[in-house]
Design an enzyme around this catalytic site. Structure first.
Site, mmCIF file in Angstrom:
data_model
loop_
_atom_site.group_PDB
_atom_site.id
_atom_site.type_symbol
_atom_site.label_atom_id
_atom_site.label_comp_id
_atom_site.label_asym_id
_atom_site.label_seq_id
_atom_site.Cartn_x
_atom_site.Cartn_y
_atom_site.Cartn_z
ATOM 1 N N ILE A 1 43.387 44.772 56.386
ATOM 2 C CA ILE A 1 44.786 44.918 56.782
ATOM 3 C C ILE A 1 45.389 46.142 56.104
ATOM 4 C CG2 ILE A 1 45.070 42.450 57.184
ATOM 5 C CD1 ILE A 1 46.490 42.257 54.484
ATOM 6 N N ASP B 1 46.903 52.445 45.132
ATOM 7 C CA ASP B 1 46.885 51.031 45.510
ATOM 8 C C ASP B 1 45.491 50.692 46.027
ATOM 9 O OD1 ASP B 1 47.476 48.458 46.314
ATOM 10 O OD2 ASP B 1 49.360 48.993 47.264
ATOM 11 N N HIS C 1 42.053 46.085 51.711
ATOM 12 C CA HIS C 1 42.538 46.990 52.744
ATOM 13 C C HIS C 1 41.458 47.899 53.333
ATOM 14 C CE1 HIS C 1 46.450 45.546 51.661
ATOM 15 N NE2 HIS C 1 46.250 45.891 50.410
ATOM 16 N N GLY D 1 50.761 46.500 52.547
ATOM 17 C CA GLY D 1 52.158 46.200 52.821
ATOM 18 C C GLY D 1 53.066 47.363 52.482
#
Length: 283
Positions: A209, A189, A194, A212
């Site tokens: 961040i 991912d 990120h 998820g």
């Protein structure tokens, strides 16, 4: 600008992946297994001499086609893409080794209107390459924050799971690490949101961040501990809605009801980051 018919029929490459015990262990470590060295129940997931067992949430990264939404041919404003919801159905225990095939397709598009974004629904089927057996089905809702107003339909929208009234029955706090997104992205991912402060700022965040799906992994850990006694075959279904981002280094508090409903919040900011969750475990 999104072309509705083109995106709905966009050909996402099939992925063939050869899994090894190392992959299973790395995934478990990347979502925080092994942080308690005295919890022997976690050892089968992080030590090959005790397994390895495969965390069922690994279905979200097995056969993963990568950040395909960044392909300019999709018409998607990739910088403003946010993972909205995730669903997992386990048809069989995930293998620790062997070849699997991931086939991902777009299953729906919802236009929320100019300036309001759009929803993209996609589904991935994971099969055993040798036998053709269906192992897992995952479904995602991706919020395309910069792509509303392309003239697509306004529904149907998948409804969220209802949440119970009253206080949760179980509360589990699990920490994340400051560098966790750097590890997690090696599962495939690789969205730069990120890890890259500049990209995060362009997307409207003060710093990168956590993925998820890494948050999902941490929450799955809490659910497995409390409802499944760490049995890899126990989890059958899981679905949730991402409601706010987690920043690496924060503590995720998973609030669980005995009927399988759950939500999660970050302790440091008291912000709900996962909502409308529901998990189904075998007896």
């Amino acid at each position: 600008m999104i072309d509705y018919d083109k995106l709905l029929n966009f050909k996402i490459p099939e992925v063939r992946q050869t899994l090894t015990a190392r992959d299973a262990v790395f995934y478990a470590l990347s979502i925080g297994f092994g942080q308690d060295p005295m919890d022997a129940r976690q050892l089968p997931y992080v030590a090959t001499h005790k397994g390895p067992a495969v965390v069922p949430a690994m279905a979200v990264v097995i056969g993963h086609p990568g950040f395909w939404a960044a392909d300019p041919a999709t018409g998607i404003d990739a910088v403003k893409v946010v993972h909205g919801e995730q669903r997992i159905t386990l048809h069989a225990p995930l293998p620790a080794s062997g070849e699997v095939i991931g086939r991902t397709r777009v299953t729906g598009l919802v236009d929320k209107g100019e300036g309001k974004g759009a929803l993209l629904y996609s589904e991935k089927e994971i099969t055993d390459a040798a036998t053709g057996k269906l192992l897992a089905t995952t479904g995602s809702t991706t919020f395309l924050r910069g792509d509303g107003g392309f003239g697509g339909p306004s529904g149907p929208v998948i409804p969220p799971n209802p949440m119970p009234e009253g206080a949760p029955d179980i509360v589990v706090d699990l920490p994340t690490r400051l560098e966790q997104a750097f590890y997690y992205r090696l599962n495939g991912d690789d969205n730069p949101l990120h890890i890259d402060p500049e990209i995060a700022a362009k997307a409207g965040f003060p710093r990168p961040i956590l993925h998820g799906l890494c948050t999902l992994g941490v929450v799955t850990h809490a659910l497995m501990r409390e409802l499944g006694d760490y049995r890899p075959e126990a989890l059958k279904k899981l679905s949730l809605r991402f409601s706010s981002p987690v920043y690496p280094g924060e503590t995720i508090r998973t609030e669980i009801w005995k009927n399988g409903a759950f939500r999660a919040r970050v302790v440091e900011r008291d912000v709900v980051v996962v909502n409308n969750g529901h998990a189904e475990f075998a007896a």
